[in-house]
Structures are given as structure tokens and as C-alpha cells.
Motif scaffolding. Structure first.
Motif, PDB file in Angstrom:
ATOM      1  N   VAL A 142       0.841  -1.202   0.000  1.00 42.69           N
ATOM      2  CA  VAL A 142       0.000   0.000   0.000  1.00 42.69           C
ATOM      3  C   VAL A 142       0.877   1.254   0.000  1.00 42.69           C
ATOM      4  CG1 VAL A 142      -1.601   1.360   1.405  1.00 42.69           C
ATOM      5  CG2 VAL A 142      -2.035  -1.071   1.012  1.00 42.69           C
ATOM      6  N   LEU A 143       1.895   1.282   0.853  1.00 41.15           N
ATOM      7  CA  LEU A 143       2.789   2.441   0.889  1.00 41.15           C
ATOM      8  C   LEU A 143       3.376   2.718  -0.499  1.00 41.15           C
ATOM      9  CD1 LEU A 143       4.795   1.860   4.200  1.00 41.15           C
ATOM     10  CD2 LEU A 143       2.874   3.418   3.838  1.00 41.15           C
ATOM     11  N   ASN A 144       3.808   1.674  -1.183  1.00 43.53           N
ATOM     12  CA  ASN A 144       4.389   1.848  -2.511  1.00 43.53           C
ATOM     13  C   ASN A 144       3.383   2.424  -3.500  1.00 43.53           C
ATOM     14  OD1 ASN A 144       6.885   0.827  -1.732  1.00 43.53           O
ATOM     15  ND2 ASN A 144       6.421  -1.266  -2.424  1.00 43.53           N
ATOM     16  N   ARG A 145       2.121   2.049  -3.343  1.00 44.89           N
ATOM     17  CA  ARG A 145       1.110   2.464  -4.324  1.00 44.89           C
ATOM     18  C   ARG A 145       0.489   3.829  -4.021  1.00 44.89           C
ATOM     19  NH1 ARG A 145      -0.526  -1.334  -8.016  1.00 44.89           N
ATOM     20  NH2 ARG A 145       0.387  -3.417  -7.738  1.00 44.89           N
ATOM     21  N   ILE A 146       0.539   4.293  -2.776  1.00 43.78           N
ATOM     22  CA  ILE A 146      -0.079   5.589  -2.456  1.00 43.78           C
ATOM     23  C   ILE A 146       0.934   6.728  -2.382  1.00 43.78           C
ATOM     24  CG2 ILE A 146      -1.935   4.439  -1.188  1.00 43.78           C
ATOM     25  CD1 ILE A 146      -0.685   5.542   1.413  1.00 43.78           C
ATOM     26  N   ARG A 147       2.235   6.417  -2.369  1.00 47.07           N
ATOM     27  CA  ARG A 147       3.229   7.472  -2.132  1.00 47.07           C
ATOM     28  C   ARG A 147       3.161   8.592  -3.167  1.00 47.07           C
ATOM     29  NH1 ARG A 147       7.978   6.015  -5.181  1.00 47.07           N
ATOM     30  NH2 ARG A 147       9.423   7.080  -3.765  1.00 47.07           N
ATOM     31  N   PRO A 186       8.280  12.199   1.893  1.00 45.11           N
ATOM     32  CA  PRO A 186       7.678  10.998   1.311  1.00 45.11           C
ATOM     33  C   PRO A 186       8.560   9.774   1.543  1.00 45.11           C
ATOM     34  CG  PRO A 186       7.707  12.820  -0.277  1.00 45.11           C
ATOM     35  CD  PRO A 186       8.565  13.238   0.869  1.00 45.11           C
ATOM     36  N   PRO A 187       7.945   8.620   1.771  1.00 42.68           N
ATOM     37  CA  PRO A 187       8.750   7.405   1.985  1.00 42.68           C
ATOM     38  C   PRO A 187       9.359   6.921   0.678  1.00 42.68           C
ATOM     39  CG  PRO A 187       6.439   6.832   1.880  1.00 42.68           C
ATOM     40  CD  PRO A 187       6.494   8.336   1.824  1.00 42.68           C
ATOM     41  N   PRO A 188      10.443   6.152   0.756  1.00 37.54           N
ATOM     42  CA  PRO A 188      10.989   5.533  -0.448  1.00 37.54           C
ATOM     43  C   PRO A 188      10.143   4.350  -0.890  1.00 37.54           C
ATOM     44  CG  PRO A 188      12.215   4.806   1.468  1.00 37.54           C
ATOM     45  CD  PRO A 188      11.230   5.829   1.960  1.00 37.54           C
ATOM     46  N   HIS A 189      10.485   3.784  -2.033  1.00 39.41           N
ATOM     47  CA  HIS A 189       9.882   2.527  -2.473  1.00 39.41           C
ATOM     48  C   HIS A 189      10.574   1.374  -1.750  1.00 39.41           C
ATOM     49  CE1 HIS A 189       9.356  -1.033  -5.040  1.00 39.41           C
ATOM     50  NE2 HIS A 189       8.198  -0.488  -5.368  1.00 39.41           N
ATOM     51  N   PHE A 190       9.801   0.377  -1.360  1.00 38.87           N
ATOM     52  CA  PHE A 190      10.346  -0.766  -0.630  1.00 38.87           C
ATOM     53  C   PHE A 190      10.156  -2.055  -1.435  1.00 38.87           C
ATOM     54  CE2 PHE A 190       8.790   2.297   2.523  1.00 38.87           C
ATOM     55  CZ  PHE A 190       9.973   2.554   3.209  1.00 38.87           C
ATOM     56  N   ASP A 191      11.123  -2.955  -1.313  1.00 41.47           N
ATOM     57  CA  ASP A 191      11.020  -4.270  -1.934  1.00 41.47           C
ATOM     58  C   ASP A 191      10.427  -5.268  -0.943  1.00 41.47           C
ATOM     59  OD1 ASP A 191      12.162  -3.401  -4.353  1.00 41.47           O
ATOM     60  OD2 ASP A 191      14.182  -3.689  -3.556  1.00 41.47           O
ATOM     61  N   GLY A 192       9.231  -4.958  -0.451  1.00 41.24           N
ATOM     62  CA  GLY A 192       8.540  -5.852   0.462  1.00 41.24           C
ATOM     63  C   GLY A 192       8.758  -5.492   1.924  1.00 41.24           C
ATOM     64  N   HIS A 193       8.051  -6.231   2.794  1.00 38.69           N
ATOM     65  CA  HIS A 193       8.083  -5.939   4.221  1.00 38.69           C
ATOM     66  C   HIS A 193       9.455  -6.178   4.833  1.00 38.69           C
ATOM     67  CE1 HIS A 193       7.083  -6.973   8.566  1.00 38.69           C
ATOM     68  NE2 HIS A 193       6.826  -5.688   8.459  1.00 38.69           N
TER      69      HIS A 193
END
Length: 368
Positions: A142-147, A186-193
Motif C-alpha cells: 500500500v505504501l508503494n502504491r499511495i506514495r 515521502p517514503p521511499p519505495h520498498f522491496d517488500g516488508h
């Protein structure tokens, strides 16, 4: 129905001059003794002229609006009983000649020792929206998709144009003040939890921040609840403005979950464009262009229309489409809370601005 909750921070100010009033313990004590709020719902913050409220877990926007009005009334009444007012503004319009005392907890005192000037100037107030997610892996997706939408949310919520008694030229000066902490924006993009956890652990291990609570990204996983926490909005002048943003954030999260389940491709925004778009949103609010989730400039009205189109199915599923759409159209018609602050400052000077930001219980969230 995806559940949600809202936290709001307010400033405590003198009723006439609008200077910070370090009376949080008195206000908390009085609010906790009254019929409208439990003591656990009203918390202190970094500085003694700040107070925070938190709604219970809610299923509908009607619940969110009702609880926000109840808590605003409770804290406003408690503040008045102690000779001050609550101010629903993202930044203190006046700071006075000396620093406001820090709330005397070990964590806050440590922050004061490490970054005294930042703490002294931290007279800012935000709104945090928590939306439930089924598991941390989904939360990171979700974080990756809403950032990419965070600058748009920031522009819509801008409510802090005045600092040191004058217009800063920024719609959200709070964002600029907050951006001076080491882990913010804004947060960075993450490669999973697992990647998310590794990076948070590395930040704490670096010694630059003391704990995970100082990861001040504008969206993050909550360490206390099974939620995504969106933190970019300024606190809102009215509960109706807050309800609109809460409905949009929930719909963004629901849309992201649906996209992730469907395996929809993710087109991310480069970090440098996202940071630039965030600064631009803080500078201009809705007065001009915004960068869309891919970092492309458009008129603010077009970006808001794209946002509504993006989340319409989720709004319909929650029964929120009519309510949220009406409030968004009112926002486009009347301007952001920052625009309203500027109109008050231009028309009636600082006294008019103080009246506006301390009238936090006047608006009806169901209007529009």
C-alpha cells in the motif's frame, strides 16, 4: 468495511494575542474529568503548548466526524476553562520571545538535548489517518502504491501559511519545518516488508535517530496498530475538512489493496520528483500546478479530478462517494484552509486570523 481512525494535534494559545500557552497538563486533566472525552483520548505532545486527540476505531465517516466533533468540543471546553484556546492550525502564527517548555518525558527531553532549535520551533500540528491493513506485507505494498498521491493530499490539506506574524509564502509551512528532521518527507519505495524492516533497523542502528518513532515519513506502517498511517496533512480548520481527507485516505488504501490483489502493474514516481512535488505542494497548495503520481505537472483541478476518478470505486463501496465528492468540490470552490487563513489575515490582521483558527468547533462536518 475497512476501519480507520484519526489523530489530530492542536496548539494551545492565549485567547486574545494567540501566543502559545503551555497548559497541556491542565487541559488534559480537565478534559479527562468531563463527560465528552476519556483521558486516554487526549494526549500531550512534544511541547507543553500542544495537545493531541485520537478517535476510536471507526467504520464509517459518520463515526469519524462525530468523534472529532466530540473531542474538539471536549478539548476546547477544557482549554477555555483553563484560560486558553485550542488552535486548529498547522503552524503557530506567533511564537513569542522565549521557547515553549518541553513536555518532561525522557524521550522528549532527549530530543531537546539533541536538536534544541528544531524542538523550540516545533510548534506545528498535523492530522494522522490510520487505515487498517490485513498484514504488514500488504501494508508495505500500500505504501508503494499511495506514495505518489501524498503531495496531492498535502496540497489539499495545507493550513499553515503564517509564521512569526507574517505570511511565509508557503501554504504548508508545517511541512517545511517538519522536513528538517533527519527522516521525513515521502517514503521511499520498498522491496517488500522485509526490506522495510531492514531499512528501519538500519536507521535506528545508525544512531542518527533514537527510535523508530522518529521515522517521520509522511506514510508509514504503525508500530502500535495494524494500520498504514498517513501523516502528511496539516491539522484542519474544521472537522468537515478532516472527514473529507479521512475518506480519501481510506479509499486510496482500499484501491491500493485491490490493485495489489489483482496484480496491477505499479508505475512509481522517482524519489527526486516525489520530493520536488512535495515541496511544490507545500509552497503553492492548490494555487497552480501539482505533480501527478508519476511526477508530471498538471493543473491542481485536473489532479484532484484524477484522484477522485482513481478512488471512485472504493468510495462507492464504502458509501462515501457523494459526501467526499461534495467536500472536494467545495474545496476547489472555496480554497484550502491556508487560503482561508490568508483571507482572514488580509481582512482583519492577526486578530482575525486568531479568531479563525480558534473557532475549531464551529463547522458541521456534514455540510457540503
Amino acid at each position: 468495511m475497512i476501519t480507520l481512525g484519526v489523530e489530530e494535534e492542536y496548539l494551545l494559545v492565549e485567547p486574545v494575542g494567540g501566543l502559545p500557552a503551555p497548559l497541556v497538563e491542565d487541559v488534559r486533566r480537565t478534559a479527562g474529568l468531563g463527560p465528552l472525552a476519556d483521558r486516554a483520548e487526549v494526549q500531550d505532545e512534544l511541547l507543553q503548548a500542544q495537545v493531541e486527540v485520537a478517535t476510536p476505531i471507526c467504520s464509517t465517516l459518520e463515526e469519524v466526524g462525530g468523534h472529532l466533533l466530540r473531542l474538539r468540543h471536549a478539548v476546547a471546553s477544557a482549554a477555555e476553562a483553563n484560560g486558553c484556546r485550542i488552535a486548529a492550525t498547522g503552524a503557530a502564527p506567533l511564537r513569542g520571545t522565549g521557547p515553549v517548555p518541553v513536555t518532561r518525558t525522557p524521550r522528549y527531553l532527549r530530543m531537546e538535548g539533541e536538536a534544541r532549535q528544531l524542538v523550540d520551533e516545533h510548534l506545528i500540528s498535523g492530522m494522522h489517518v490510520h487505515v487498517a491493513v490485513p498484514d504488514p506485507e500488504t501494508g508495505v505494498a500500500v505504501l508503494n502504491r499511495i506514495r505518489g498521491w501524498l503531495p496531492t493530499l498535502l496540497a489539499m490539506s495545507a493550513n499553515s501559511p503564517v509564521w512569526e506574524g507574517r505570511d511565509t509564502g508557503f501554504a504548508s509551512w508545517r511541512t517545511i519545518v517538519f522536513g528538517r528532521w533527519p527522516v521525513s518527507g515521502p517514503p521511499p519505495h520498498f522491496d517488500g516488508h522485509a526490506d522495510y524492516e531492514r531499512r528501519l533497523d538500519a536507521l535506528v542502528a545508525s544512531g542518527v535517530i533514537a527510535d523508530r518513532g522518529q521515522v517521520y515519513w509522511q506514510a508509514r506502517l504503525s508500530d502500535r496498530y495494524p494500520t498504514v498511517e498517513v501523516r502528511c496533512p496539516d491539522v484542519q480548520l474544521g472537522a468537515d475538512d478532516a472527514v473529507m481527507l479521512a475518506g480519501i485516505v481510506r479509499a486510496l488504501v482500499a484501491t491500493a489493496i485491490a490493485e495489489e490483489k489483482a496484480g496491477a502493474p505499479l508505475e512509481g514516481c522517482p524519489a527526486e520528483l516525489l520530493q520536488a512535488g512535495n515541496w511544490h505542494a507545500a509552497r503553492h497548495g492548490l494555487n497552480g500546478t501539482l505533480l501527478d503520481p508519476l511526477g508530471r505537472p498538471h493543473s491542481s483541478g485536473d489532479v484532484l479530478c484524477s484522484l477522485l476518478l482513481h478512488i471512485t470505486p472504493a468510495l462507492e463501496d464504502a458509501g462515501d462517494l457523494r459526501q467526499v465528492s461534495a467536500l472536494v468540490h467545495r474545496l476547489l470552490r472555496e480554497g484550502t484552509p491556508a487560503d482561508r487563513q490568508r483571507r482572514a489575515l488580509t481582512g482583519d490582521g492577526l486578530p482575525g486570523l486568531v479568531r479563525l483558527i480558534t473557532d475549531a468547533t464551529a463547522s458541521d462536518w456534514a455540510e457540503g
